[in-house]
Design an enzyme around this catalytic site. Structure first.
Site, PDB file in Angstrom:
ATOM      1  N   GLY A 228       5.532   2.983   9.659  1.00  0.00           N
ATOM      2  CA  GLY A 228       6.595   3.309   8.699  1.00  0.00           C
ATOM      3  C   GLY A 228       6.071   4.150   7.564  1.00  0.00           C
ATOM      4  O   GLY A 228       4.978   4.702   7.643  1.00  0.00           O
ATOM      5  N   ASN A 229       6.873   4.272   6.514  1.00  0.00           N
ATOM      6  CA  ASN A 229       6.425   5.032   5.340  1.00  0.00           C
ATOM      7  C   ASN A 229       6.963   4.388   4.065  1.00  0.00           C
ATOM      8  O   ASN A 229       7.714   3.424   4.119  1.00  0.00           O
ATOM      9  CB  ASN A 229       6.838   6.508   5.467  1.00  0.00           C
ATOM     10  CG  ASN A 229       8.344   6.672   5.580  1.00  0.00           C
ATOM     11  OD1 ASN A 229       9.092   6.273   4.708  1.00  0.00           O
ATOM     12  ND2 ASN A 229       8.792   7.237   6.700  1.00  0.00           N
TER      13      ASN A 229
END
Ligand code: CTP
Length: 432
Positions: A228-229
């Site tokens: 993810g980020n």
């Protein structure tokens, strides 16, 4: 061409701040509704920001929350009538000295009284005196909110430049639900501050459909792990909130977002997880939209293999984790502009991208953004610099809004709602 955006659109108040501190003078009006208790959190919010708060309740509001509570929270005397402290001419001075008046909750009765310019208690008189932004946060039963009398009053107030916030959908006093709930105090404070910064709450997007993606995507490795980020979804949600308050029909396609984000009043949310899910939902809604804003941080790659059960420590799984093979995700923005170019979706759709850039020793972040705007065939690209705690998860943002026709609008550091207002000011001009 570089355009500096002016931070103030409303007429600035014709007074200077009073002596009590460096903060601004905020009047928190409270009308008589069950949501009056939420005004306590709003008062706290302004006080913690260093503002000088004067609470002006109606008599009915004091049936719900005592005067002592408002006095203790605000640190200022509280009265409901113009006949208290007559020597101070309070009915004139409170409104005259205010930098912002925000009424939460604003009942149907208070809205009606303000519409008719009544001055029959201190709150109504204060609003009538005001030259500063006035923000009303309605709270009432759905039937009262939807009643033609209330709606006509709201239209009149909006046409006079008073900000009437969209009520939230949700649980009302009893077991009933619908539009009419008071938005969360933090949302009211944020929107009221944006109004004070000159963000317009006009109806310039009435009848327009806007699709906004927000947050980060999660690319699953197995049922519990993902790539993810850091995207929080704040800028996308702020855009949705301002657009909805300008009258647009807003759909948010939200990936992973911060837990403390509230659904913007008047917007619909579709939750997704991965880039491919986001692609599917965007595809489903894009053709009916007038404007698409791709504020989401979409993962460019995803794991080539997704394990159906949790990968346990052990040789095979460990190998899989040590060497994650990645494959490319669809470029959602590029797919939209390609579909527009081939006539699959209407050619007058306006497309806005976001670029979080860092720049390198040879090329500036702005230059990278310019190249990206062309490559993606978008109408606008909002470029913000990231890294070292900038942008992701922060309440403030700044950057440059690039247009395909070459204009660059500098957007100075400001709360993400203010930035949203500035972006929409520019982009709205291109919507047909
Ligand atoms: N975007 C998208 N689909 C992707 C990747 C990005 O729609 N698979 C959108 C983003 O929402 C954003 C814009 O494209 O509006 C730019 O995103 P960015 O990650 O900066 O672009 P990339 O094409 O991935 O370029 P880079 O190589 O710099 O990561």
């Amino acid at each position: 061409m570089r355009i500096a955006i002016n931070a103030h659109n409303h007429t600035p108040p014709s007074h200077t701040a009073t002596t009590l501190g460096s903060g601004r003078n905020i009047v928190v009006g409270v009308a008589g509704g069950i949501a009056a208790y939420k005004a306590c959190h709003l008062i706290r919010d302004f006080k913690e920001a260093g503002d000088i708060v004067r609470v002006v309740p109606t008599e009915a509001a004091l049936q719900f929350v005592g005067k002592a509570t408002f006095e203790a929270l605000s640190g200022n005397p509280v009265s409901t009538t113009v006949f208290d402290a007559v020597d101070e001419v309070r009915h004139v001075h409170v409104g005259q000295q205010a930098d912002l008046i925000v009424v939460a909750p604003a009942t149907a009765d208070l809205i009606a009284r303000v519409t008719h310019g009544r001055a029959d208690d201190l709150l109504a008189a204060t609003i009538l005196m005001a030259t500063c932004p006035v923000v009303l946060a309605p709270a009432m039963h759905t039937e009262m909110w939807e009643n033609k009398a209330t709606q006509a009053n709201v239209d009149i107030l909006r046409s006079r430049g008073i900000v009437v916030l969209e009520p939230a959908h949700g649980r009302l006093t009893g077991t009933d639900t619908g539009p009419g709930r008071l938005p969360e105090p933090s949302q009211i404070a944020t929107l009221a501050r944006a109004a004070m910064e000159g963000v317009l709450f006009d109806r310039s997007l009435e009848g327009k459909k806007i699709l906004i993606t927000a947050g980060g995507t999660r690319e699953a490795l197995d049922p519990v792990r993902f790539l993810g980020n850091h995207s929080s979804g704040r800028q996308g949600f702020a855009l949705a909130e301002i657009a909805a308050h300008r009258g647009a029909e807003v759909t948010i396609i939200a990936g992973s977002i911060d837990n403390d984000l509230h659904t913007p009043s008047g917007a619909r949310i579709i939750n997704v997880s991965s880039a491919r899910e986001m692609y599917t939902e965007v595809h489903r809604h894009v053709s009916e939209s007038d404007l698409v804003i791709m504020a989401a941080a979409v993962a460019d790659f995803r794991p080539a293999h997704q394990a159906e059960s949790k990968m346990k420590k052990g040789s095979e799984a460990q190998q899989a984790l040590e060497r994650i093979e990645l494959i490319e995700n669809p470029d959602i923005l590029r797919a939209i502009t390609t579909a527009r170019a081939t006539g699959e979706i209407p050619s007058d759709l306006v497309v806005v991208g976001f670029a979080a850039e860092t720049g390198d020793e040879n090329t500036s972040a702005l230059e990278f953004a310019r190249i990206k705007l062309t490559k993606k065939d978008a109408d606008f690209l909002m470029c913000n610099e990231v890294g070292e705690g900038k942008v992701f998860g922060q309440p403030k943002n700044s950057g440059f809004l690039l247009s395909r026709t070459g204009e660059i609008t500098e957007i100075e550091t400001a709360d993400k709602h203010v930035v949203a207002g500035r972006i929409l000011d520019v982009v709205t001009q291109k919507i047909r």
